[in-house]
Write a protein that holds these residues in place. Structure first.
Motif, mmCIF file in Angstrom:
data_model
loop_
_atom_site.group_PDB
_atom_site.id
_atom_site.type_symbol
_atom_site.label_atom_id
_atom_site.label_comp_id
_atom_site.label_asym_id
_atom_site.label_seq_id
_atom_site.Cartn_x
_atom_site.Cartn_y
_atom_site.Cartn_z
ATOM 1 N N ARG A 101 -6.383 0.693 -0.460
ATOM 2 C CA ARG A 101 -5.361 -0.023 0.318
ATOM 3 C C ARG A 101 -5.595 0.224 1.796
ATOM 4 N NH1 ARG A 101 -2.759 -2.982 -3.361
ATOM 5 N NH2 ARG A 101 -1.567 -1.858 -4.923
ATOM 6 N N TRP A 126 -4.953 8.852 -6.226
ATOM 7 C CA TRP A 126 -4.280 7.681 -6.796
ATOM 8 C C TRP A 126 -4.224 7.779 -8.316
ATOM 9 C CZ3 TRP A 126 -6.607 4.024 -10.086
ATOM 10 C CH2 TRP A 126 -5.750 2.996 -10.486
ATOM 11 N N ARG A 130 -0.802 7.838 -10.405
ATOM 12 C CA ARG A 130 -0.482 6.739 -11.328
ATOM 13 C C ARG A 130 -0.282 7.309 -12.743
ATOM 14 N NH1 ARG A 130 -1.241 0.381 -10.677
ATOM 15 N NH2 ARG A 130 -0.939 -0.185 -12.822
ATOM 16 N N ALA A 307 10.322 -1.012 -6.157
ATOM 17 C CA ALA A 307 11.076 -1.472 -7.322
ATOM 18 C C ALA A 307 12.348 -2.212 -6.940
ATOM 19 C CB ALA A 307 11.428 -0.270 -8.194
ATOM 20 N N THR A 310 11.846 -5.721 -4.370
ATOM 21 C CA THR A 310 11.131 -6.838 -5.024
ATOM 22 C C THR A 310 11.988 -7.470 -6.113
ATOM 23 O OG1 THR A 310 10.140 -5.129 -6.387
ATOM 24 C CG2 THR A 310 8.768 -6.070 -4.659
ATOM 25 N N SER A 314 13.853 -11.195 -6.141
ATOM 26 C CA SER A 314 13.539 -12.155 -7.199
ATOM 27 C C SER A 314 14.816 -12.647 -7.886
ATOM 28 C CB SER A 314 12.597 -11.527 -8.236
ATOM 29 O OG SER A 314 11.440 -11.045 -7.585
ATOM 30 N N VAL A 375 -0.129 -6.524 -2.424
ATOM 31 C CA VAL A 375 -0.142 -5.454 -1.425
ATOM 32 C C VAL A 375 -1.596 -5.386 -0.943
ATOM 33 C CG1 VAL A 375 0.291 -3.001 -1.016
ATOM 34 C CG2 VAL A 375 1.693 -4.255 -2.676
ATOM 35 N N HIS A 377 -5.327 -5.076 -0.226
ATOM 36 C CA HIS A 377 -6.391 -4.221 -0.774
ATOM 37 C C HIS A 377 -7.367 -3.864 0.349
ATOM 38 C CE1 HIS A 377 -6.053 -4.695 -5.338
ATOM 39 N NE2 HIS A 377 -4.952 -5.230 -4.842
ATOM 40 N N ARG A 429 -4.953 -1.974 -9.458
ATOM 41 C CA ARG A 429 -3.803 -1.764 -8.582
ATOM 42 C C ARG A 429 -2.661 -2.715 -8.912
ATOM 43 N NH1 ARG A 429 -5.350 2.031 -4.469
ATOM 44 N NH2 ARG A 429 -3.108 2.388 -4.386
ATOM 45 N N CYS A 431 0.760 -4.392 -10.568
ATOM 46 C CA CYS A 431 2.101 -3.807 -10.569
ATOM 47 C C CYS A 431 2.415 -3.175 -11.913
ATOM 48 C CB CYS A 431 3.131 -4.889 -10.266
ATOM 49 S SG CYS A 431 4.795 -4.232 -10.347
ATOM 50 N N GLY A 433 5.261 -1.936 -12.544
ATOM 51 C CA GLY A 433 6.713 -2.058 -12.714
ATOM 52 C C GLY A 433 7.147 -3.301 -13.464
HETATM 53 C C1 HEM Z 1 9.996 -8.735 -9.420
HETATM 54 C C2 HEM Z 1 9.645 -7.510 -9.174
HETATM 55 C C3 HEM Z 1 8.284 -7.048 -8.724
HETATM 56 C C4 HEM Z 1 7.248 -7.760 -8.157
HETATM 57 C C5 HEM Z 1 7.187 -9.243 -7.830
HETATM 58 C C6 HEM Z 1 6.181 -6.810 -7.906
HETATM 59 C C7 HEM Z 1 4.945 -7.134 -7.363
HETATM 60 C C8 HEM Z 1 3.941 -6.237 -7.105
HETATM 61 C C9 HEM Z 1 2.642 -6.575 -6.562
HETATM 62 C C10 HEM Z 1 2.175 -7.970 -6.210
HETATM 63 C C11 HEM Z 1 1.937 -5.421 -6.426
HETATM 64 C C12 HEM Z 1 0.532 -5.281 -5.832
HETATM 65 C C13 HEM Z 1 -0.543 -5.642 -6.825
HETATM 66 C C14 HEM Z 1 -1.934 -5.506 -6.226
HETATM 67 O O1 HEM Z 1 -2.061 -5.056 -5.085
HETATM 68 O O2 HEM Z 1 -2.914 -5.880 -6.864
HETATM 69 C C15 HEM Z 1 2.776 -4.342 -6.874
HETATM 70 C C16 HEM Z 1 2.400 -3.010 -6.894
HETATM 71 C C17 HEM Z 1 3.218 -1.993 -7.324
HETATM 72 N N1 HEM Z 1 4.483 -2.118 -7.876
HETATM 73 FE FE1 HEM Z 1 5.481 -3.840 -8.200
HETATM 74 N N2 HEM Z 1 6.585 -5.567 -8.302
HETATM 75 C C18 HEM Z 1 7.867 -5.668 -8.821
HETATM 76 C C19 HEM Z 1 8.631 -4.649 -9.377
HETATM 77 C C20 HEM Z 1 8.257 -3.331 -9.434
HETATM 78 C C21 HEM Z 1 9.042 -2.270 -10.032
HETATM 79 C C22 HEM Z 1 10.390 -2.469 -10.747
HETATM 80 C C23 HEM Z 1 8.348 -1.110 -9.831
HETATM 81 C C24 HEM Z 1 8.687 0.307 -10.227
HETATM 82 C C25 HEM Z 1 9.599 0.683 -11.049
HETATM 83 C C26 HEM Z 1 7.124 -1.448 -9.124
HETATM 84 C C27 HEM Z 1 6.161 -0.536 -8.739
HETATM 85 C C28 HEM Z 1 4.949 -0.867 -8.163
HETATM 86 C C29 HEM Z 1 3.950 0.125 -7.790
HETATM 87 C C30 HEM Z 1 4.073 1.643 -7.936
HETATM 88 C C31 HEM Z 1 2.861 -0.598 -7.268
HETATM 89 C C32 HEM Z 1 1.559 -0.021 -6.709
HETATM 90 C C33 HEM Z 1 0.469 0.031 -7.755
HETATM 91 C C34 HEM Z 1 -0.818 0.667 -7.240
HETATM 92 O O3 HEM Z 1 -1.078 0.618 -6.053
HETATM 93 O O4 HEM Z 1 -1.559 1.214 -8.055
HETATM 94 N N3 HEM Z 1 7.102 -2.793 -8.902
HETATM 95 N N4 HEM Z 1 3.999 -4.860 -7.293
#
Ligand code: HEM
Length: 489
Positions: A101, A126, A130, A307, A310, A314, A375, A377, A429, A431, A433
């Motif tokens: 990132r 990371w 994770r 969490a 986002t 939505s 997010v 890269h 990477r 999501c 969540g």
């Molecule tokens: C509608 C709700 C959500 C949307 C649209 C969303 C979307 C995303 C997107 C687009 C990414 C980046 C993917 C990438 O870079 O390839 C991401 C990463 C992440 N999301 Fe979500 N997310 C949502 C809900 C959540 C929830 C509820 C959690 C935790 C409980 C969460 C935790 C994370 C984490 C920890 C990452 C980082 C993963 C990494 O870097 O390894 N997200 N999310």
């Protein structure tokens, strides 16, 4: 005399050639960079393209320069990917190479230079973070342990809305109550805690600090100092504010939540039986020496942003679309009434019986993507993509929104038609969540639609769905007032 002049000229030419060769050797070999507008010294393309490189503007550049193009933002390289094939290459095939990132000067502050999970580079830290977060947050067991809590929170939203006399007449800003609900949904998972009301002083402090953190991080205000290092001294005031918000926020999370939970845990018998909420697992990892105390706080910080916001955005988009599309709203209500019976409240195990509800949610996520460019890269080292050289530490934006809204792949993509699907990023990477977000969205939107008729305020035929973008976030610009007429069963 002439001979002397010739000799001097030859020496000068020789010296120039030697110098040029040395410089070019020092600079490395000539790179084949992706196409893009011609940069000017110091500023690169920044003055041409401006600050707001949102998903829609980036589509215009992709039409001009192609599915892979490069912008120089001062000293920083920005690579934009806009096709399914290249996306697969970045997120999957070369998922390791492009799995880091970028952090700018502000994200460095908020994440302690990547001591968190979301913004850390791809590597050992990371992987460990994770892994440690998976069991307490990202499994079906977590959904099963928490779903009754989420159902309770959605039911209390319904109750509170019914109690408010304005709801059915001039309307209410529903988002405010939903925000409390989302905090409760996540604080139940993390700390086995909830906030009683929108006026809870701790909730107010936390909400304000989280809001400031997001505003400061997603703003374009600090771009100049980030893109052009010599201007960084002028950013000192801004960065000082960021540091202050970060310190106060982490101190609050530590004092009122993490330390409190440590105390509760220490007064209970140890062992697997006592484990109740996510933070217990995370603290256990700290006690085993796998992570340090700061990492624990940054995990809590990540969840507060990744969490809560986002998912809340939505839900807000989903409600706005349903208000603006009464026919879809009533089709959804009919599905719920027919499948469950009128007045029978939706619970998580029933969600799979409601395909139209799921389609409404997926269509909301397609059209109104909370993180339309994922997010960002980054490639830690020099890399190759589609035959082009991608210099090390380029910021890589994947225009996921365009993949889901490109008229070549989607019929009438600008329309809200709940018959399509959009993922949450792909690959390493992606999501984690999604496993929590989908049932929370289902329960919340389902309960609201089955208990109320959702309408625009008197005198309006639609609610405003203008967008507000940030560095990589997208939410609704105005929090709409919505009239909520309770249904009688
Ligand atoms: C509608 C709700 C959500 C949307 C649209 C969303 C979307 C995303 C997107 C687009 C990414 C980046 C993917 C990438 O870079 O390839 C991401 C990463 C992440 N999301 Fe979500 N997310 C949502 C809900 C959540 C929830 C509820 C959690 C935790 C409980 C969460 C935790 C994370 C984490 C920890 C990452 C980082 C993963 C990494 O870097 O390894 N997200 N999310």
């Amino acid at each position: 005399m002439d001979l002397l002049l010739l000799e001097k000229s030859l020496i000068a030419v020789f010296a120039a050639v030697v110098l040029a060769t040395v410089i070019s050797k020092l600079r490395g070999k000539k790179l084949k960079l992706p196409p893009g507008p011609i940069p000017i010294p110091i500023f690169g393309n920044w003055l041409q393209v401006g600050d707001d490189l949102n998903h829609r503007n980036l589509v215009d550049y992709a039409k001009k320069f192609g599915d892979l193009f490069l912008l120089r933002m001062g000293q920083r390289n920005l690579v934009v990917v806009s096709s399914p094939n290249l996306t697969k290459e970045v997120l999957h095939t070369q998922g390791v190479e492009f799995g880091s990132r970028t952090r700018n000067v502000v994200f460095d502050i908020f994440t302690g230079k990547g001591q968190d999970m979301v913004f850390t580079v791809y590597g050992e830290h990371w992987r460990k973070m994770r892994r440690i977060m998976t069991v307490p947050f990202f499994t079906n067991k977590v959904v099963q342990r928490n779903r009754e809590g989420w159902e309770f929170e959605a039911a209390s939203v319904v109750e509170d809305v019914k109690k408010n006399p304005d709801s059915a007449t001039k309307g209410i800003v529903l988002r405010k109550r939903l925000q409390l609900m989302m905090y409760n949904n996540m604080f139940r998972i993390m700390f086995d805690r909830r906030f009683e009301s929108e006026d809870d002083p701790l909730f107010l402090r936390l909400k304000a600090l989280n809001g400031e953190r997001s505003r400061l991080a997603q703003s374009f205000e600090y771009n100049y100092g980030d893109f052009i290092p010599i201007l960084r001294p002028f950013l000192r005031g801004y960065l000082r504010i960021c540091q202050d918000v970060k310190d106060r926020r982490l101190a609050l999370l530590k004092k009122y939540f993490v330390d409190e939970r440590k105390q509760i845990a220490s007064s209970k018998p140890t062992g697997g039986e006592g484990l109740k909420c996510a933070i217990d697992h995370i603290i256990e990892a700290q006690q085993k020496g796998e992570i340090n105390e700061d990492n624990v706080l940054y995990i809590v910080e990540n969840i507060n942003v990744a969490a809560i916001e986002t998912t809340l955005w939505s839900i807000e988009w989903g409600i706005a679309e349903l208000v603006n599309h009464p026919e879809i709203q009533s089709k959804l209500r009919n599905e719920i009434d027919t499948v469950l019976g009128p007045g029978v409240q939706i619970t998580e195990p029933e969600l799979h019986k409601l395909p139209y509800l799921q389609a409404v949610i997926k269509e909301t996520l397609r059209l109104r993507m909370a993180i339309p460019l994922l997010v960002p890269h980054m490639n830690l080292n020099d890399a190759k993509l589609a035959g082009y050289d991608i210099p090390a530490e380029s910021k890589i934006l994947v225009n996921a929104w365009w993949l889901a809204n490109n008229p070549e792949s989607w019929k009438k993509p600008e329309e809200f038609r709940p018959e399509r699907y959009v993922p949450f990023g792909v690959g390493r990477r992606s999501c984690p969540g999604i496993i929590l977000a989908l049932p929370i969205l289902g329960i919340t939107i389902g309960r609201l639609v089955q208990n109320f008729e959702l309408l625009p305020p008197p005198g309006q035929s639609k609610v405003d769905t203008s967008e507000k973008g940030g560095q990589f976030s997208l939410h609704i610009l105005n929090h709409s007032t919505i009239v909520m007429k309770p249904r009688s069963f």
